[in-house]
Design a protein around this motif. Structure first.
Motif, PDB file in Angstrom:
ATOM      1  N   ALA A  27       0.848  -1.209   0.000  1.00 54.23           N
ATOM      2  CA  ALA A  27       0.000   0.000   0.000  1.00 54.23           C
ATOM      3  C   ALA A  27       0.882   1.257   0.000  1.00 54.23           C
ATOM      4  CB  ALA A  27      -0.928  -0.005   1.209  1.00 54.23           C
ATOM      5  N   PRO A  28       1.688   1.439  -1.042  1.00 54.37           N
ATOM      6  CA  PRO A  28       2.595   2.601  -1.061  1.00 54.37           C
ATOM      7  C   PRO A  28       1.864   3.934  -1.042  1.00 54.37           C
ATOM      8  CG  PRO A  28       2.641   1.432  -3.182  1.00 54.37           C
ATOM      9  CD  PRO A  28       1.877   0.576  -2.223  1.00 54.37           C
ATOM     10  N   TRP A  29       0.563   3.891  -1.335  1.00 52.97           N
ATOM     11  CA  TRP A  29      -0.259   5.112  -1.324  1.00 52.97           C
ATOM     12  C   TRP A  29      -0.595   5.564   0.086  1.00 52.97           C
ATOM     13  CZ3 TRP A  29      -1.597   0.501  -3.759  1.00 52.97           C
ATOM     14  CH2 TRP A  29      -2.400  -0.346  -2.994  1.00 52.97           C
ATOM     15  N   ILE A  30      -0.161   4.811   1.098  1.00 48.48           N
ATOM     16  CA  ILE A  30      -0.490   5.176   2.487  1.00 48.48           C
ATOM     17  C   ILE A  30      -0.019   6.592   2.831  1.00 48.48           C
ATOM     18  CG2 ILE A  30       1.582   4.115   3.490  1.00 48.48           C
ATOM     19  CD1 ILE A  30      -0.187   3.447   5.933  1.00 48.48           C
ATOM     20  N   PHE A  31       1.063   7.021   2.187  1.00 47.20           N
ATOM     21  CA  PHE A  31       1.585   8.360   2.504  1.00 47.20           C
ATOM     22  C   PHE A  31       0.575   9.450   2.115  1.00 47.20           C
ATOM     23  CE2 PHE A  31       5.172   5.527   2.289  1.00 47.20           C
ATOM     24  CZ  PHE A  31       5.865   5.858   3.444  1.00 47.20           C
ATOM     25  N   SER A  32      -0.073   9.277   0.967  1.00 46.95           N
ATOM     26  CA  SER A  32      -1.056  10.294   0.567  1.00 46.95           C
ATOM     27  C   SER A  32      -2.312  10.191   1.428  1.00 46.95           C
ATOM     28  CB  SER A  32      -1.385  10.189  -0.925  1.00 46.95           C
ATOM     29  OG  SER A  32      -1.809   8.904  -1.252  1.00 46.95           O
ATOM     30  N   GLU A  33      -2.635   8.984   1.874  1.00 47.52           N
ATOM     31  CA  GLU A  33      -3.794   8.807   2.776  1.00 47.52           C
ATOM     32  C   GLU A  33      -3.549   9.532   4.100  1.00 47.52           C
ATOM     33  OE1 GLU A  33      -5.207   4.362   1.529  1.00 47.52           O
ATOM     34  OE2 GLU A  33      -4.980   4.789   3.662  1.00 47.52           O
ATOM     35  N   ILE A  34      -2.327   9.340   4.636  1.00 44.36           N
ATOM     36  CA  ILE A  34      -1.989   9.958   5.929  1.00 44.36           C
ATOM     37  C   ILE A  34      -1.989  11.482   5.779  1.00 44.36           C
ATOM     38  CG2 ILE A  34      -0.123  10.287   7.618  1.00 44.36           C
ATOM     39  CD1 ILE A  34       0.606   7.330   7.158  1.00 44.36           C
ATOM     40  N   ARG A  35      -1.358  11.930   4.704  1.00 47.43           N
ATOM     41  CA  ARG A  35      -1.285  13.383   4.473  1.00 47.43           C
ATOM     42  C   ARG A  35      -2.693  13.975   4.415  1.00 47.43           C
ATOM     43  NH1 ARG A  35       2.678  15.854   5.397  1.00 47.43           N
ATOM     44  NH2 ARG A  35       4.093  14.773   4.008  1.00 47.43           N
ATOM     45  N   ALA A  36      -3.596  13.294   3.685  1.00 45.84           N
ATOM     46  CA  ALA A  36      -4.970  13.787   3.560  1.00 45.84           C
ATOM     47  C   ALA A  36      -5.650  13.803   4.924  1.00 45.84           C
ATOM     48  CB  ALA A  36      -5.746  12.916   2.571  1.00 45.84           C
ATOM     49  N   HIS A  37      -5.473  12.734   5.694  1.00 46.37           N
ATOM     50  CA  HIS A  37      -6.112  12.646   7.011  1.00 46.37           C
ATOM     51  C   HIS A  37      -5.634  13.774   7.924  1.00 46.37           C
ATOM     52  CE1 HIS A  37      -8.327  10.442  10.122  1.00 46.37           C
ATOM     53  NE2 HIS A  37      -7.371  10.852  10.943  1.00 46.37           N
TER      54      HIS A  37
END
Ligand SMILES: Cc1cc2nc3c(=O)[nH]c(=O)nc-3n(C[C@H](O)[C@H](O)[C@H](O)COP(=O)(O)O)c2cc1C
Length: 309
Positions: free
Chosen positions: A227-237
């Protein structure tokens, strides 16, 4: 300004190679780190080490991580590898729990010897022309929670930053053993930036660890595999926004392309680990994983991608 908090991709031996790092980089990693590299192997000119130290333009700033317990060997490696063409800083590993490493007095075994930690950091700082950071655990075991002491010595020796994995060596990676309050203690003890690490799996756990520790950045490892997209998820959160849309198949395809281009000989085998994690998110994951276990060539993996919904 939570949304500006720097996000670090954790160093991960055997998983966190250039192809994986660059794939994560598409989703907003602020700082990268190589897999750990033996200072002694650098000293002896080991060929495999050169591959581990290969970094690309799309993964900057990046620290090159060294492990070792001999200050002279670490200094040699820090001087040789600490060059702008290769990296932006040297990171020292005082946290690896693997028996082979610990048995040599390296990695997290160094948490038992704070004065040697000081000597190693000092030697690296004097030898390298780039900043030297350190990654530690909260202690050797629960009877010896000395992360704050080690961190203060690292700072005194000239370290530029400390990342703290909130577990002891004795706790390895066991669920439910993270000690965020010990990371917070390190943050209070030193003036250099402290990065909190451990069990960040999504935006909520990121925010929680940030609030529990008051740290200057977060480091994410295992949750980024598959899930390399986790960074954008965290940033959005952190910014109070919804998670951005992603195209998982396209992301996997890019990762495959990079892996086979950088390491044509070993990508077939190494992508199995990543693929098993990627497939978890898809319907019929068990049978897809079974099929993935027979993949060897890039074409095999691409054919498997075609089966995904
Ligand atoms: C497969 C694997 C390899 C790792 N290799 C390294 C390494 O080379 N250097 C290091 O400092 N930590 C290493 N770690 C530890 C991670 O950097 C990180 O501290 C740990 O996984 C906790 O963070 P997480 O809960 O976000 O995964 C490794 C962890 C895993 C699971």
């Amino acid at each position: 300004m939570k949304e500006l908090l720097p996000l670090y991709l954790a160093p991960m031996a055997g998983v966190g190679d250039r192809a994986f790092r660059e794939t994560c980089g598409e989703f907003g990693v602020d700082f990268f780190c190589t897999e750990m590299i033996s200072a002694k192997a650098v000293l002896f000119g080991d060929k495999k080490t050169a591959l581990l130290a290969e970094t690309g333009k799309a993964e900057r700033p990046i620290a090159l991580q060294l492990f070792g317990s001999d200050p002279a060997a670490v200094a040699f490696a820090a001087e040789k590898m600490g060059k702008r063409e290769i990296c932006d800083g040297i990171d020292l590993n005082f946290g690896c729990p693997v028996p082979k490493i610990v048995g040599n007095g390296e990695g997290s075994a160094l948490m038992k010897n704070p004065s040697l930690c000081y000597e190693i950091v000092r030697a690296a700082v004097q030898a390298a022309s780039l900043p030297v950071s350190v990654k530690i655990r909260v202690g050797w075991d629960r009877e010896h929670l000395n992360a704050a002491e080690v961190a203060m010595l690292c700072e005194k020796a000239g370290a530029s930053r400390i990342a703290v994995h909130g577990r002891t060596r004795a706790d390895f990676y066991r669920d439910g053993t993270l000690l965020p309050e010990r990371i917070a203690e390190v943050k209070r003890a030193v003036g250099i930036p402290v990065i909190a690490n451990g069990d960040v799996r999504d935006g909520e756990s990121a925010l929680r660890l940030l609030e529990q520790t008051g740290c200057d950045g977060l480091m994410i490892g295992r949750a980024a595999v598959g899930a390399p997209w986790i960074f954008s998820e965290i940033r959005a959160h952190l910014a109070g926004k919804p998670a951005p849309e992603i195209d998982r198949k396209e992301i996997i395809r890019h990762h495959l392309e990079r892996a086979f281009s950088y390491k044509p000989l070993s990508a077939g085998r190494e992508m199995l680990t990543h693929m098993a994690q990627y497939l978890k998110g898809f319907r019929g994951a068990a049978s897809l994983r079974d099929r993935a276990s027979h993949c060897e060539r890039k074409e095999d993996y691409l054919a498997l991608l075609e089966l995904l919904p």
